[in-house]
Design an enzyme around this catalytic site. Sequence first.
Site, mmCIF file in Angstrom:
data_model
loop_
_atom_site.group_PDB
_atom_site.id
_atom_site.type_symbol
_atom_site.label_atom_id
_atom_site.label_comp_id
_atom_site.label_asym_id
_atom_site.label_seq_id
_atom_site.Cartn_x
_atom_site.Cartn_y
_atom_site.Cartn_z
ATOM 1 N N HIS A 79 0.832 -1.209 0.000
ATOM 2 C CA HIS A 79 0.000 0.000 0.000
ATOM 3 C C HIS A 79 0.864 1.255 0.000
ATOM 4 O O HIS A 79 0.457 2.295 -0.491
ATOM 5 C CB HIS A 79 -0.899 0.046 1.234
ATOM 6 N N HIS A 110 2.822 8.796 0.501
ATOM 7 C CA HIS A 110 1.715 8.709 -0.460
ATOM 8 C C HIS A 110 2.143 9.509 -1.678
ATOM 9 O O HIS A 110 2.607 10.645 -1.535
ATOM 10 C CB HIS A 110 0.429 9.293 0.146
ATOM 11 N N HIS A 133 3.850 11.211 5.969
ATOM 12 C CA HIS A 133 3.201 11.253 7.279
ATOM 13 C C HIS A 133 4.143 10.698 8.340
ATOM 14 O O HIS A 133 4.664 9.593 8.181
ATOM 15 C CB HIS A 133 1.921 10.405 7.264
#
Length: 282
Positions: A79, A110, A133
């Site tokens: 992911h 991301h 993050h």
Amino acid sequence: MADMSSEEAADQSAGRDELDWGYEEGVEWGLHFPAANGEYQSPINLNSREALYDSSLLEATLTSNYLVCRDCEVINDGHTVRILLKSKSVVTGGPLPSDHEYELHEVRFHWGKENQRGSEHTVNFKAFPMELHLLHWNSTLYNGVEEALGKNNGVLIIALFVQIGKEHLGLKAITEVLQDLQYKGKSKIIPCFNPNSLLPDPLLRDYWVYQGSLTTPPCSESVTWILYRYPLTISQIQIEEFRRLRSHVKGAEILEGNDGMLGDNFRPTQPLSDRSVRAAFQ
């Protein structure tokens, strides 16, 4: 649909965290992760003109006491890319409850398959090519990140937007090993990583803060978000290293319509509802 045996059903529920979510169009996270249907979800579009300047954020300076991490693990989990940190790095002050320490647990990335998208949050509807993050948990109240998830004052995420420009030296330690993490499940230990290199100049205290959620399942709420106004800069070559990663294990069959590449791993922005965004600058 044929009835499943109880074994198959058990297999499916055991793998549910793994299997049932992705970033494909129309995948409903809320069916399996009820928190994803909540009113205070992340990410959001941040309207800079509507953010409320709050001078109290400057009374207790937001302070990061990050230590260099030795033998850090970098993982492609299918992911995202995660850096798991072992050093006792903490953040205090700013919007956080006084005398509470939030310990840095991991860094997640991301990014988009193209430069005009990739960040989870947007600023005045503008997306950046990447967002990273820094996930922290409240070590004053809880014993670990799992215990802190979804709890009051449990989790803090510091988010940094990333733009394309000159090479980022601090991230070199990561981008240099990504070729060894091409497939899901691959991990690598790097000798040394300095999380301080991910923060803007310590004198630049310009940030926004709001209450939201994790942006990946289980999408637990009660997350304090601090978003730095000034982006980091990485080179085009560095972001291409991320775009070469794959979201599947080596040799896996890829579904039609999926190129198997890891990227565009951002959740769409969620409604602000009745939340306000505060700013530590005017």
